[in-house]
Write an enzyme that holds these catalytic residues in place. Structure first.
Site, PDB file in Angstrom:
ATOM      1  N   GLY A  48       0.785  -1.403   0.102  1.00 45.92           N
ATOM      2  CA  GLY A  48      -0.127   0.035  -0.039  1.00 45.92           C
ATOM      3  C   GLY A  48       0.858   1.338   0.089  1.00 45.92           C
ATOM      4  O   GLY A  48       0.676   2.075  -0.979  1.00 45.92           O
ATOM      5  N   HIS A  49       1.898   1.338   1.031  1.00 48.14           N
ATOM      6  CA  HIS A  49       2.865   2.391   0.802  1.00 48.14           C
ATOM      7  C   HIS A  49       3.611   2.531  -0.309  1.00 48.14           C
ATOM      8  O   HIS A  49       3.702   3.418  -0.963  1.00 48.14           O
ATOM      9  CB  HIS A  49       3.591   2.229   2.159  1.00 48.14           C
ATOM     10  CG  HIS A  49       3.248   2.445   3.382  1.00 48.14           C
ATOM     11  ND1 HIS A  49       3.100   1.229   4.202  1.00 48.14           N
ATOM     12  CD2 HIS A  49       2.663   3.192   4.230  1.00 48.14           C
ATOM     13  CE1 HIS A  49       2.889   1.425   5.429  1.00 48.14           C
ATOM     14  NE2 HIS A  49       2.354   2.491   5.637  1.00 48.14           N
ATOM     15  N   LYS A 161      -7.383   3.843   2.320  1.00 46.48           N
ATOM     16  CA  LYS A 161      -7.860   2.986   3.400  1.00 46.48           C
ATOM     17  C   LYS A 161      -8.076   3.878   4.805  1.00 46.48           C
ATOM     18  O   LYS A 161      -9.069   3.771   5.508  1.00 46.48           O
ATOM     19  CB  LYS A 161      -6.790   1.740   3.795  1.00 46.48           C
ATOM     20  CG  LYS A 161      -7.452   1.119   5.121  1.00 46.48           C
ATOM     21  CD  LYS A 161      -6.135  -0.109   5.380  1.00 46.48           C
ATOM     22  CE  LYS A 161      -4.822   0.513   5.933  1.00 46.48           C
ATOM     23  NZ  LYS A 161      -5.338   0.979   7.570  1.00 46.48           N
ATOM     24  N   ASP A 162      -7.109   4.904   4.886  1.00 47.13           N
ATOM     25  CA  ASP A 162      -7.627   5.922   6.136  1.00 47.13           C
ATOM     26  C   ASP A 162      -8.399   6.980   5.334  1.00 47.13           C
ATOM     27  O   ASP A 162      -8.038   8.211   5.502  1.00 47.13           O
ATOM     28  CB  ASP A 162      -6.154   6.286   6.562  1.00 47.13           C
ATOM     29  CG  ASP A 162      -5.405   5.132   7.182  1.00 47.13           C
ATOM     30  OD1 ASP A 162      -5.739   4.845   8.041  1.00 47.13           O
ATOM     31  OD2 ASP A 162      -4.201   4.901   6.496  1.00 47.13           O
ATOM     32  N   SER A 198       0.092  -2.067   8.133  1.00 45.06           N
ATOM     33  CA  SER A 198       1.041  -2.493   8.996  1.00 45.06           C
ATOM     34  C   SER A 198       0.851  -3.530  10.043  1.00 45.06           C
ATOM     35  O   SER A 198       1.569  -4.265  10.385  1.00 45.06           O
ATOM     36  CB  SER A 198       1.992  -1.455   9.393  1.00 45.06           C
ATOM     37  OG  SER A 198       2.270  -0.566   8.302  1.00 45.06           O
TER      38      SER A 198
END
Ligand code: PAF
Length: 291
Positions: A48-49, A161-162, A198
């Site tokens: 994702g990152h 996601k956030d 994470s």
């Protein structure tokens, strides 16, 4: 703003550990031509990152990634100490992607002796995740405001996601006249649909299997909507029951307007469905756009 394509090179990023050094670098590159892209992270990087870093590499002339597990956004008793950390692996991954600068300050660098200033986006921060984590977004807003001042990026890349974090930080940027624009990037998922996080690595194999209940519950809402059900309370019951049957504990399921984060009375295309559940001790979040 013109988008500049940058071919990705494997160079070792410059590792910057102090605020003063990063301020000096950003003052210098701000005078040069080109777009600075920024990916703020708490490390323990996953796909994702990396998708955010790649997006930044495509659009920007230089890319800065910060790695800082921000104590300010964890309440006492939350998982600050247990939060996964692996700086060497993170650096390897960022080297492969040709990142220019890795800003990795210590907590003492970011919150020097006597630190007293906190930034609060009222309203938006108290909804959704803010109900069970009342000080979380104050910590996020404060550290991101500091990082924007230190790194001085044109674009900041954040994952959906956030979702609430993006909405809160957009408000912060507008209200405090920061010059940075947020680029919103799609959620990256494991093959079975679990949103990458994470915290996933803290799930044991049995919890990892149960963690899928969150995504499944959100998809159940989408399917029910397609079959004509648009009542949030009824949908919440179905979703919560599914999570309970899977052995999870619901923190919340909400259906909101994507800009204001206010709950809707009836679902419609574009409504955002968001959820947070506990699987064992691990709190997971996910969301989807109702279509
Ligand atoms: O999303 C995160 O990892 C963090 O909240 C952020 C934006 C890096 C601030 O600490």
């Amino acid at each position: 703003m013109s988008a500049v394509c940058r071919s990705v090179r494997a160079v070792t990023p410059r590792i910057v550990k102090t605020v003063d050094e990063m301020l000096g670098l950003s003052a210098r590159y701000s005078l040069e031509r080109g777009i600075t892209g920024f990916v703020p992270t708490m490390g323990s990087l996953h796909e994702g990152h990396l998708s955010l870093v790649r997006a930044a590499g495509e659009l920007c002339d230089r890319v800065v990634v910060s790695i800082f597990v921000n104590p300010g956004q964890f309440a006492p008793g939350e998982d600050l100490d247990a939060y996964p950390r692996d700086f060497d692996r993170d650096l390897e991954l960022l080297t492969e992607l040709g990142v220019n600068y890795v800003f990795a300050p210590s907590p003492e660098q970011m919150y020097q002796w006597g630190y007293q200033t906190w930034i609060e986006v009222e309203g938006l921060s108290q909804l959704l995740c803010g109900k069970s984590r009342p000080t979380h977004f104050r910590g996020v807003c404060t550290v991101v405001a500091k990082l924007l001042n230190i790194v001085a990026p044109s674009l900041m890349f954040m994952g959906e996601k956030d979702f609430q974090q993006i909405v809160v930080l957009r408000r912060l940027i507008e209200d405090l006249n920061f010059r940075t624009r947020i680029i919103r990037c799609p959620i990256v998922r494991e093959e079975d649909g679990l949103a990458m996080s994470s915290r996933n690595q803290r799930l044991d194999p049995e919890e990892r299997a149960r963690a899928l209940c969150l995504r499944q519950a959100l998809q159940m809402a989408q399917t029910a909507f397609e079959n004509g059900m648009a009542n949030p309370a009824r949908l919440r019951n179905i979703m919560s029951e599914h999570v309970r049957n899977c052995g999870g504990r619901v923190d919340y399921f909400e259906f909101v307007d994507p800009a204001s984060l206010q709950g809707v009375e009836h679902l419609e295309p574009g409504t955002r469905a968001l959820g947070a559940v506990f699987v064992g001790k691990i709190r997971l979040i996910d969301n989807l756009e109702i279509q």
